[in-house]
Design an enzyme around this catalytic site. Structure first.
Site, PDB file in Angstrom:
ATOM      1  N   GLU A 832      69.146   4.332  -4.106  1.00  0.00           N
ATOM      2  CA  GLU A 832      69.482   4.053  -2.749  1.00  0.00           C
ATOM      3  C   GLU A 832      71.042   3.918  -2.426  1.00  0.00           C
ATOM      4  O   GLU A 832      71.602   4.539  -1.887  1.00  0.00           O
ATOM      5  CB  GLU A 832      69.230   2.309  -2.101  1.00  0.00           C
ATOM      6  CG  GLU A 832      69.908   1.935  -0.836  1.00  0.00           C
ATOM      7  CD  GLU A 832      69.172   0.831  -0.280  1.00  0.00           C
ATOM      8  OE1 GLU A 832      69.065   0.240   0.506  1.00  0.00           O
ATOM      9  OE2 GLU A 832      68.213   0.082  -1.013  1.00  0.00           O
ATOM     10  N   ARG A 910      68.672 -11.598   1.083  1.00  0.00           N
ATOM     11  CA  ARG A 910      67.055 -12.367   1.463  1.00  0.00           C
ATOM     12  C   ARG A 910      66.148 -13.338   0.527  1.00  0.00           C
ATOM     13  O   ARG A 910      65.070 -13.630   1.076  1.00  0.00           O
ATOM     14  CB  ARG A 910      66.006 -10.852   1.193  1.00  0.00           C
ATOM     15  CG  ARG A 910      64.831 -10.628   1.295  1.00  0.00           C
ATOM     16  CD  ARG A 910      64.404  -8.783   0.846  1.00  0.00           C
ATOM     17  NE  ARG A 910      64.453  -7.865   2.627  1.00  0.00           N
ATOM     18  CZ  ARG A 910      63.669  -8.035   3.700  1.00  0.00           C
ATOM     19  NH1 ARG A 910      62.469  -9.090   3.803  1.00  0.00           N
ATOM     20  NH2 ARG A 910      64.503  -7.329   4.691  1.00  0.00           N
ATOM     21  N   GLU A1298      56.823  -2.851   0.564  1.00  0.00           N
ATOM     22  CA  GLU A1298      57.727  -3.569  -0.188  1.00  0.00           C
ATOM     23  C   GLU A1298      56.879  -5.512  -0.223  1.00  0.00           C
ATOM     24  O   GLU A1298      56.392  -5.889  -0.944  1.00  0.00           O
ATOM     25  CB  GLU A1298      59.260  -4.381  -0.052  1.00  0.00           C
ATOM     26  CG  GLU A1298      59.902  -3.527  -0.304  1.00  0.00           C
ATOM     27  CD  GLU A1298      61.286  -3.423   0.231  1.00  0.00           C
ATOM     28  OE1 GLU A1298      61.762  -3.679  -0.607  1.00  0.00           O
ATOM     29  OE2 GLU A1298      60.991  -3.447   1.681  1.00  0.00           O
TER      30      GLU A1298
END
Length: 1362
Positions: A832, A910, A1298
């Site tokens: 990423e 997160r 995920e």
């Protein structure tokens, strides 16, 4: 040419030849440095992939065939092309995946089966699997067994699929596959009118067992060979490439060839010639399979100038049995030895073959099939590895080694006397090992093998052993007449426990002997605290466990003999039963909700047929244009240091050198970063981690570039380094402005009130995880239009970041930089942001030299420099009632970011969002910090911090259960959130399907019954224990950074009725392109085959967010649908006339009316946003809920475990493609199993002082173990919740990438459940910490008993890099 001599050195020279896919190739002199893989890829056969370069992943598997002159038949076998020297296959026939089948001329049944059964996701590993299976089929006269199939795949790794669909695809070739068509891996849809559901397609078909007449290949219900002969083996089609007849007629010749760097390659045909060469070149290396030398030359950079290949020397390849024993030539391959010993066991009396059985059993767990097919007995012995699996057995069995010198004189030495020191043996320079003599065992003589590794299959031993005892009856007592106890992995050589042996002889075989032997063993085996490899306490305990198992095993073998009274208690028998793995049985339960022509259908991945034939192209498969250069990185060797000087003179004079670039040479900006710019492209003054890029070298070949990079000499001045989260907390080493806080209610007030009956405090350590995408990081950059534009093809999840980084570093506008991605071989978050950094590095030489540059990282470099999943430390304080109701949580959470911020802030956030998992907690306070450490920057990985946050939660939930003496499942249930609950970050829970999922799962796995069965098993088995667990999850869907929740797409309709879709997402195996194409097909009501997605490109769709956060199908699907709707709206006036009978006619009618048939679609995710100032908001569009059940069995004496069953259920709304979604669930679950139980990163830190500071020890498949085909749950069920539409995403679907990952923690907590039972057996009760990954070391040491007690306390916590 070099000299090619005949046996007598008289005949005329012949060409060195090789056949590849039936085509004759002449091998010129000068290629001795090349591997077969390099040669194949250089000639354009790029289907064979480079995954690791050390024979550990199987991506490079090919089949080689040669004619065996002795047996007058052809041998067909799978080998690793990355290790095979090119000249080692001279005179052979090599078949690559391209030679098996292709789309133009037809797929082979092996390819067809794998493609149609969803066995290929990213596709990078696929050719290797195809070739392993193909070689097995060609070499077997009759269809193989399921066990043989699974064994043949043990040397192949896959990171995407979870292996189950691959096993299903290949099982149709097995001897009996009826089970698959009755209770095997099938879609459990309700069939209509008694129709049978095909396991291949998940659709009704006619291949079921109830049909009276079924064609042999109808719906691929089992494949049988169409023909067999001794030359070509089994053929499954009439298009199989035959063995070249020219090779049958050809006599082998003596080869003498050369290679780059002065390498000489000799292949003699007689022992006499070998000895002459050894006399001429005393330091020459004898080579058979190159499985050890290949690693030494490639990874350890050792240069050997002369190789002598002994594969064609008959005297070194003998395999004979006589009345005294077996003679095994030093050149005999391990797979040949295995076959021969199996035959011998069938023919000889049982008692004679005890050593043979032990060797067969040990070889079974020795590497993968590809390695065993080429690795030799002599090579394994003479390498003298301290962890050799076979050397302890040769020693224990009393084997003798025959050694010959250059004069032909032969001497014999006992195996026990052959090993002198670390990798030193009793061989003079002019001597070679000729053969091994293995004596038959006598009646009442027992030999047993032992091995414990991180992973059961294809792994090097942590500790192994070979033990022999000979019992004789003496006055009604059985006494030890002879014995030998040998261990590997505990000393620089295979260690004979001499004191123990001396004690044993003459003693009665009874419990007293056992207890005294265990005491003496502690003196015999001494491992120093700083021993290489670490795990000292574990290794010591294994030596005792192995001997205990040996005692029980021998006693069990003797049971029933006259006067033998030492019988084994029934509850102890499981300790000696050898593990037999049942075949994997999977089932998938989902309903199909069709919407339009394609949405909802379980379609096969659109690239599957390209991937199974090797035709699918990846970054490194892009052909190099003339003048193209290869890049290699110049890396820091210090974790924190000042750069004093850089001497590049050695690199500049290196062969093939074309340029070298440092910080001063960058034309634009040297500082980069995805969120804040805090990372230098090339380190200028100070390096902050081992592996930081200091510069880049370009040369004409990949090897020359690496050679030049190694010649750069850097002088450093060491600075203090922070090498753990604990250090960072101690020295307050945090990234600036990274502190975050979330709160709800009043935690302090709750703790002080009398509401909390109990308060617990503890800490959870969570290890990192390597992405191990099969395709390494790579980019190919070139300039255009005189160097004014830069284009690149990259393996990335974020083309826009590549565009941005390269423009920034080169000082160009983004409009002049284009990044394209066809597909990538796995990403999982690791491509990423980090991939953009490597693109920036490669762009500098490409731009400055105006020449194409390709940068492909070797696996070890990739793992060392590209970052991993963050390790975490959680410190919790939890208050709860006596019933187990949670009232307050105070949590401090830290992640290890490494030397730059990268995405670590969002990952921490997160983790904080998910620190409640699925539980209603009235009072919450979470403080989080991002730690700066001197490691390469850690980065995104599937779950993005969520799994770490939830794992901390489940740890304290499990602890509460022990405190209040209830089951963890009860504690979970009474604390579940429900519809309308408000999370600690202020988001209201809507459409909560958690309770429904949980109840369905408990019913599906028959939880109450299984719990009772597990308790019964544990009651009757002392040394094997089972455990179960059910774990729920709630995963928030959206990028937590609001602006990233946008997507663009371009849809173009052509006049032949086909549609080209381009969108900003990247295909990395997750089936994104397939789902998006299904959406477009349904929108236009056309077949899926009419829609094509070519590539992702920044000049087609600008400013795209990375393909991440599980949100790509939602976002890009919606953007494509928007574009389709625009086109349909324009077409509507023409369509409403109803004058067309097909879509093609409608399109043409619109075209003639000058209607625009192209549209740009756009989508933004609505109703999201979060304010960190207030700590409240709506960060997620919706949640994906799931739950998983797991049952495991552990060996408490060794820490070995296997997963007996896994049952996973997810709420995915109305799935766009249930087959792809099931594949994502299975792949995520098995990858998650790796995180919680197998994969351990070991860094040079305070806990691992035997590793240089800041260095990564586990930098390849040899030392870092991802799950293999034999780690898959034996029973693997996946269900999708029915009738649960999601109105917040396209076509009522939900994100899948995920959310399932964390559900693998059910395996972790099932392991802990089993350990609790084991500890209870030895009197240890109460809570204990278990860090993840729960490796064999952690499992075994947590099962505190009499074999760990001499070394550690029951609360011992093995070291972990955090």
């Amino acid at each position: 040419m070099g000299s090619l001599k005949s046996e007598e050195d008289l005949e005329e020279s012949k060409d060195a030849i090789l056949y590849v896919n039936g085509v004759r190739k002449v091998l010129p002199d000068g290629f001795a440095h090349l591997t077969l893989l390099e040669y194949l890829r250089d000639v354009g056969l790029t289907g064979t992939k480079l995954g690791c370069g050390e024979g550990g992943c199987g991506a490079c598997t090919v089949m080689v065939s040669y004619f065996d002159q002795i047996y007058k038949k052809c041998v067909h076998q799978a080998i690793n092309a990355c290790l095979a020297p090119l000249y080692s296959v001279e005179g052979m026939h090599v078949i690559t995946v391209e030679g098996v089948g292709n789309r133009k001329f037809g797929l082979h049944p092996v390819q067809e089966s794998l493609a149609s059964r969803h066995g290929s996701q990213c596709g990078f590993c696929t050719p290797g699997f195809i070739m392993s299976m193909y070689a097995l089929l060609r070499s077997n006269k009759t269809p193989p067994t399921e066990e043989q199939i699974e064994e043949s795949l043990a040397g192949n790794l896959c990171r995407c699929t979870g292996y189950r669909p691959i096993l299903d695809a290949f099982r149709v070739f097995a001897k009996s596959n009826d089970l698959l068509y009755t209770s095997g891996s099938v879609s459990l849809q309700e069939p209509k009118n008694g129709e049978f559901i095909c396991p291949s397609t998940g659709k009704p078909c006619s291949c079921g067992p109830n049909k009276e007449t079924v064609e042999p290949n109808d719906c691929q219900n089992g494949y049988k060979p169409v023909s067999y002969n001794e030359i070509d083996g089994s053929s499954y089609t009439n298009k199989e490439i035959i063995f070249p007849p020219q090779l049958l007629m050809r006599k082998s010749s003596h080869l003498s060839l050369s290679g780059f760097g002065g390498i000489k390659w000799h292949r003699p045909l007689l022992l006499k010639q070998v000895l002459e060469l050894k006399s001429r070149y005393p330091d020459a290396k004898l080579v058979v399979g190159n499985t050890e030398l290949g690693i030494e030359t490639r990874l350890k950079k050792i240069h050997y100038p002369v190789f002598i290949s002994v594969t064609h020397v008959p005297e070194l390849n003998i395999l004979t049995a006589d009345d005294d024993g077996i003679e095994i030539g030093a050149g005999v391959r391990l797979s040949e030895l295995q076959k021969f010993l199996k035959k011998v066991i069938e023919e000889r009396p049982v008692y004679e073959t005890a050593s043979c059985k032990a060797i067969i059993e040990q070889i079974k767990w020795f590497a993968g099939t590809q390695i065993r097919n080429v690795a030799s007995v002599g090579g394994n012995i003479c390498t003298a590895s301290p962890i050799s699996d076979l050397n302890p057995l040769w020693m224990a069995s009393g084997a003798k080694f025959k050694i010959v010198d250059s004069k032909g004189s032969i001497r014999t030495i006992l195996a026990g006397n052959f090993f002198l020191g670390y990798r030193k043996v009793d061989l003079e320079n002019n001597e070679i090992l000729l053969s091994v003599f293995l004596p038959w065992t006598r009646e009442f003589e027992y030999v047993k093998e032992f091995k414990q590794a991180h992973r059961r299959d294809d792994d090097i031993a942590l500790v192994n052993g070979g033990m022999r005892v000979f019992l004789e009856k003496n006055n009604k007592n059985w006494v030890v007449s002879d014995a030998c106890i040998v261990y590997g992995g505990v000393a620089p050589i295979s260690l004979s426990a001499v004191k123990t042996k001396d004690y044993l002889i003459g003693k009665k075989w009874n419990k007293e002997l056992l207890q005294n032997s265990l005491e003496i063993l502690k003196q015999d085996v001494v491992i120093s605290e700083d021993a290489p490899g670490g795990m000292v306490e574990f290794r010591k305990s294994l030596t005792l466990s192995f001997f205990f198992k040996f005692f029980l095993w021998v006693s069990h073998q003797m049971d029933g003999q006259d006067s033998f009274s030492e019988s084994v208690p029934v509850s102890y028998l499981s300790a000696v039963e050898s593990f037999h793995r049942p075949s994997v049985m999977g089932s998938q339960d989902y309903e199909i909700t069709k919407q339009g022509t394609a949405v909802g259908s379980p379609e096969v991945h659109m690239s599957a047929r390209l991937q199974v034939t090797g035709e699918a192209e990846y970054t490194d498969d892009t052909p190099m244009p003339p003048g193209g250069l290869h890049a290699a990185l110049i890396l820091s060797k210090k974790p924190h240091a000042r750069l004093l000087s850089i001497d590049d003179s050695g690199a500049r004079s290196s062969p093939g050198f074309a340029g070298i670039f440092f910080a001063k040479d960058i034309p634009g900006d040297n500082i980069s970063g995805p969120v804040i710019e805090d990372e230098e492209v090339f380190a200028s003054e100070i390096v902050t981690c081992v592996g930081q890029v200091v510069g880049v070298v370009v040369a004409d070949t990949h090897e020359n570039a690496k050679l030049a990079a190694r010649k750069v000499v850097i002088e450093y001045e060491d600075l203090p380094a922070i090498l753990s989260i604990e250090d960072a907390v101690k020295f307050k080493s945090y990234h600036p402005n990274s502190h975050r806080c979330l709160s709800k209610g009043s935690v302090d007030q709750c703790f002080q009130s009398d509401q909390c009956h109990k308060i617990i405090e503890g800490e959870v350590r969570i290890g990192g995880q390597e992405h191990f995408y099969l395709e390494p990081q790579g980019t190919f950059v070139w300039t255009m239009d005189g160097g004014h534009e830069v284009h690149m093809i990259s393996s990335t999840q974020a083309p826009q970041k590549h565009q941005k980084y390269v423009a920034h570093v080169l000082g160009l506008p983004m409009s002049k930089v284009v990044c394209k991605v066809k597909r990538i071989g796995g990403g999982f978050g690791g491509k990423e942001t980090r991939s953009a950094f490597f693109a920036a590095v490669a762009s500098v030489p490409a731009y400055m030299l105006n020449r194409p540059v390709k940068l492909i990282l070797d696996r070890d470099i990739d793992m060392q420099v590209s970052g991993q999943r963050h390790s975490f430390l959680g410190k919790y304080k939890v208050g709860f009632t006596n019933e187990g109701k949670v009232l307050a949580l105070d949590l401090e959470i830290y992640n290890n970011a490494g030397n730059s911020l990268d995405l670590s802030q969002a990952i921490l956030e997160r983790a904080m969002y998910h620190s409640d998992n699925v539980y209603e907690i009235p009072n919450v306070r979470i403080n989080g910090r991002v730690c700066f450490t001197n490691y390469p920057s850690n980065t995104a990985f599937r779950g993005f911090g969520g799994p770490q946050g939830m794992l901390i939660t489940e740890n304290w939930i499990q602890r509460i259960a022990m405190e209040v003496e209830k089951s963890p499942e009860e504690i979970r249930e009474i604390n579940f959130m429900s519809e309308g609950s408000i999370s600690h970050y202020g988001q209201k829970i809507q459409d909560c399907t958690l309770h429904r999922l949980w109840d369905e799962l408990k019913k599906s796995c028959n939880f109450v019954k299984v719990r009772s069965e597990v308790e019964d098993f544990n009651l009757h088995n002392r040394w094997k224990k089972r455990g179960i667990a059910i774990i729920p999850t709630k995963f928030g869907i959206s990028f937590t950074t609001k602006f990233m929740n946008q997507a663009g797409a371009l849809v173009q309709v052509y006049t032949d009725g086909t549609v080209l879709v381009t969108h900003g997402g990247v295909e990395m195996g997750q089936g994104l392109h397939t789902k998006v194409a299904q959406i477009a097909a349904s929108a236009f009501e056309i077949p899926l085959s009419s829609v094509f997605i070519s590539e992702t490109s920044t000049d087609k769709v600008p400013n795209a967010s990375p393909t991440a956060a599980s949100a790509s199908s939602d976002m890009y699907g919606a953007a494509v649908l928007d574009a389709c709707k625009q086109i349909k709206t324009r077409m509507e006036p023409i369509a409403s006339m109803k004058k067309h009978t097909s879509f093609v006619e409608l399109v043409n009618a619109c075209y003639f009316e000058r209607i625009d048939l192209s549209a740009h679609g756009f989508y933004i995710v609505p109703d999201i946003g979060f304010d960190w100032k207030t700590g409240k908001g709506h960060p997620f569009r919706y949640f994906t809920y799931g739950a998983a059940f797991a049952e495991v069995e552990i060996d408490t004496l060794t820490g070995d475990f296997h997963t007996r069953a896994a049952d996973v259920i997810l709420d995915l709304g109305f799935s766009i493609n249930p087959a792809i979604d099931v594949g994502q669930i299975e792949g995520a679950f098995v990858q998650g199993m790796g995180w919680v139980a197998l994969e351990e990163l070991k860094w040079g830190d305070e806990a691992h002082k035997w590793i240089p500071p800041g260095c990564l020890f586990t930098s390849g498949p040899g030392s870092y173990k991802i799950p293999s085909v034999n780690d898959v749950p034996h029973r693997f069920k996946v269900s999708l919740l029915k009738d649960a539409p999601n109105d917040k995403a396209i076509h009522s679907s939900k994100a899948v990438g995920e959310p399932p990952f964390f559900l693998a923690s059910s395996v972790f907590f099932a392991i802990k459940d089993a350990i609790i039972a084991a500890r209870a057996g030895s009197g240890s009760h109460g809570w204990f910490p278990l860090d993840n990954p729960a490796t064999p070391e952690r499992i075994r040491m947590a099962c505190a008993d009499e074999f760990t007690a001499p070394f550690v306390q029951s609360d011992f916590r093995p070291k972990l890099s955090v």
